[in-house]
Design a protein around this motif. Structure first.
Motif, PDB file in Angstrom:
ATOM      1  N   LYS A 229       2.226   1.715  -3.319  1.00 40.41           N
ATOM      2  CA  LYS A 229       1.171   2.177  -4.214  1.00 40.41           C
ATOM      3  C   LYS A 229       0.918   3.667  -4.032  1.00 40.41           C
ATOM      4  CE  LYS A 229      -3.621   1.304  -5.504  1.00 40.41           C
ATOM      5  NZ  LYS A 229      -4.856   0.533  -5.204  1.00 40.41           N
ATOM      6  N   SER A 230       0.884   4.068  -2.738  1.00 38.94           N
ATOM      7  CA  SER A 230       0.686   5.506  -2.452  1.00 38.94           C
ATOM      8  C   SER A 230       1.813   6.332  -3.047  1.00 38.94           C
ATOM      9  CB  SER A 230       0.601   5.741  -0.938  1.00 38.94           C
ATOM     10  OG  SER A 230      -0.514   5.081  -0.395  1.00 38.94           O
ATOM     11  N   ARG A 231       3.033   5.820  -2.890  1.00 36.17           N
ATOM     12  CA  ARG A 231       4.171   6.539  -3.438  1.00 36.17           C
ATOM     13  C   ARG A 231       4.095   6.632  -4.961  1.00 36.17           C
ATOM     14  NH1 ARG A 231       7.219  10.699  -3.257  1.00 36.17           N
ATOM     15  NH2 ARG A 231       9.344  10.394  -4.106  1.00 36.17           N
TER      16      ARG A 231
ATOM     17  N   LYS B 229       2.939   9.707  -9.759  1.00 34.98           N
ATOM     18  CA  LYS B 229       2.067   9.905 -10.916  1.00 34.98           C
ATOM     19  C   LYS B 229       1.484  11.316 -10.920  1.00 34.98           C
ATOM     20  CE  LYS B 229      -2.246   8.255 -12.981  1.00 34.98           C
ATOM     21  NZ  LYS B 229      -3.364   7.302 -12.849  1.00 34.98           N
ATOM     22  N   ASN B 230       0.970  11.736  -9.717  1.00 42.35           N
ATOM     23  CA  ASN B 230       0.384  13.081  -9.615  1.00 42.35           C
ATOM     24  C   ASN B 230       1.429  14.157  -9.883  1.00 42.35           C
ATOM     25  OD1 ASN B 230      -2.167  12.044  -9.007  1.00 42.35           O
ATOM     26  ND2 ASN B 230      -1.786  12.064  -6.786  1.00 42.35           N
TER      27      ASN B 230
ATOM     28  N   ASP C 242       1.316   6.637  -6.632  1.00 44.43           N
ATOM     29  CA  ASP C 242       0.269   7.627  -6.936  1.00 44.43           C
ATOM     30  C   ASP C 242       0.835   9.044  -6.810  1.00 44.43           C
ATOM     31  OD1 ASP C 242      -1.588   5.672  -7.432  1.00 44.43           O
ATOM     32  OD2 ASP C 242      -2.460   5.714  -5.408  1.00 44.43           O
ATOM     33  N   GLU C 243       1.672   9.246  -5.753  1.00 46.87           N
ATOM     34  CA  GLU C 243       2.286  10.555  -5.585  1.00 46.87           C
ATOM     35  C   GLU C 243       3.173  10.909  -6.783  1.00 46.87           C
ATOM     36  OE1 GLU C 243       4.373  10.598  -1.934  1.00 46.87           O
ATOM     37  OE2 GLU C 243       2.573  10.537  -0.662  1.00 46.87           O
TER      38      GLU C 243
ATOM     39  N   ASP D 239       0.837  -1.214   0.000  1.00 45.28           N
ATOM     40  CA  ASP D 239       0.000   0.000   0.000  1.00 45.28           C
ATOM     41  C   ASP D 239       0.864   1.253   0.000  1.00 45.28           C
ATOM     42  OD1 ASP D 239      -2.325  -1.438  -0.046  1.00 45.28           O
ATOM     43  OD2 ASP D 239      -2.635  -1.383   2.132  1.00 45.28           O
ATOM     44  N   LYS D 240       1.955   1.198   0.792  1.00 42.72           N
ATOM     45  CA  LYS D 240       2.853   2.350   0.850  1.00 42.72           C
ATOM     46  C   LYS D 240       3.492   2.608  -0.515  1.00 42.72           C
ATOM     47  CE  LYS D 240       6.726   4.223   3.474  1.00 42.72           C
ATOM     48  NZ  LYS D 240       7.700   3.948   4.582  1.00 42.72           N
TER      49      LYS D 240
END
Length: 435
Positions: A64-66, A71-72, A68-69, A61-62
């Motif tokens: 994945k969050s990274r 990507k953004n 996403d960050e 999850d971490k």
């Protein structure tokens, strides 16, 4: 279970020495000497209950969050990059627009300078051509006069006799023509009270009733006009392309002298000065202005400062109707309309002589040519008379009513063409070719 790419067998053992997964065939062939080989089911036993496995979802999850960050951030970077691109394009377009404006201004300024240069060159060429034409006319006139002199006087050793003969040459009207000087916007009948010739051969005339001066070309056609605040009573050439105009306002006790100049074919009012008397005639000689008020003659400096009063006759009105000065400045001529006399004065105002003649009734227009010929208009007798400048008597009647005169009010002798131009009360001037 994954399979061995080499033997198409399931991977079921792990070689601890080589740290790799193998099938049973690979173990038999390649790992016979390895000391530690483990069966995969045995190794996997209890793995799901280990803390590492239990932490794996959080780690994923971490990650994945990274992701996403990241990507953004990349999406944001993409937007910033596009904005920068757009701003750079806008800057380029703005710079191009500014450069185009600068180039447009430079083009307009350059074209304007070229137009002015061409206009000046064309004017210079035109002036030269007019000068050539004038010189040609002057030479033709000189040749004609020389022919007349040689016919009258064979002795060219006596220069004084030649000069005297030329100054007293008897002029007669050979032919005449009438030239219209009325414009469509003239409200009243033209009354030409003053005529003078410019160095380029053009004429300036004073139209009294229409309160304007008009510029005529060498063909006596109107090419410009200038309105004045009151009626132009008379005018004279001064220097260069400048003309002095006596502007008469009968509703006022003071009048004005206006100085006009010819610039690029147009008349322009440059300056003026005011007098404490009426101004109905004006003449110029050697930087001095001679101004007639109707019954007195005054002298002013060119800057408008008063010099002196040299003559006065208050016996009646129009005892000093018009004035003219000899080329040497030593003799002054005054037209006394009331008494029908031409009066000759010296520079102190002393009366030298008077001329009276039946052909000189109500003298108005008066001029002295650069060669000293004196011409006077008789408005009531409808004549132009030539006066002897030395013996102070009538030499000849140059033109009469039969020659086309009608209440003549002004006269100008053209030294360039030897034509006599007469301003009448009416919409025409009369041009006489003399012999």
């Amino acid at each position: 279970m994954d399979r061995c790419a080499q033997h198409d067998k399931e991977l079921e053992v792990h070689c601890d020495d080589h740290q790799e997964l193998c099938c049973s065939v690979c173990v038999a062939l390649n790992h016979r000497l390895c000391s530690s080989i483990s069966h995969l089911p045995d190794l996997a036993r209890g793995f799901l209950s280990t803390s590492e496995f239990k932490q794996l979802p959080a780690a994923v999850d971490k990650m994945k969050s990274r992701l996403d960050e990241l990507k953004n951030e990349r999406i944001k970077d993409q937007g910033t990059l596009y904005d920068s691109y757009k701003n750079i394009i806008d800057d380029i377009k703005a710079l191009r627009k500014e450069i185009n404006q600068i180039l447009d201004k430079l083009e307009k300024k350059t074209v304007k300078q070229l137009d002015n240069m061409i206009e000046d060159l064309e004017k210079s060429i035109k002036d030269d051509l007019e000068t050539f034409a004038r010189m040609h006319d002057q030479l033709s006139t000189m040749i004609e006069k020389l022919k007349q002199i040689t016919g009258k006087n064979k002795d060219f050793g006596n220069i004084e006799s030649v000069r005297k003969y030329d100054s007293n040459h008897l002029f007669k009207a050979r032919s005449s023509s009438r030239n219209k000087v009325k414009r469509m916007n003239d409200k009243d009948t033209c009354t030409i009270l003053g005529i003078c010739e410019l160095p380029n051969g053009q004429l300036v005339i004073a139209d009294y009733l229409n309160s304007r001066v008009k510029l005529l070309n060498r063909q006596y056609e109107i090419i410009d006009r200038l309105d004045l605040p009151a009626s132009p009573q008379h005018l004279c050439h001064t220097t260069g392309s400048e003309v002095a105009v006596a502007v008469n306002d009968f509703s006022s006790t003071s009048d004005e002298i206006h100085f006009l100049t010819l610039t690029k074919g147009k008349l322009q009012n440059m300056r003026k000065f005011t007098t404490d008397h009426q101004c109905i005639s004006i003449a110029h000689n050697k930087g001095q202005l001679y101004v007639g008020s109707g019954n007195a003659l005054y002298v002013y400096a060119f800057d408008g400062s008063f010099v002196k009063k040299i003559y006065k006759d208050t016996s009646f009105i129009h005892t000093v109707y018009s004035c003219a000065v000899s080329p040497d400045g030593e003799t002054i001529y005054v037209a006394n309309t009331h008494a029908s006399k031409l009066i000759t004065l010296d520079t102190s105002g002393q009366v030298l002589s008077t001329v009276e003649d039946p052909d000189l009734q109500d003298p108005t227009g008066l001029c002295v040519s650069p060669s000293g010929h004196v011409f006077v208009c008789g408005s009531r007798s409808n004549t132009v008379v030539q006066v002897d400048q030395e013996e102070k008597k009538k030499l000849s009647t140059v033109a009469r009513e039969a020659d086309g005169l009608c209440n003549p009010r002004s006269v100008c002798f053209s030294e360039q063409t030897s034509n006599l131009i007469v301003g009448n009360y009416g919409d025409n001037i009369t041009v006489f070719k003399l012999r």
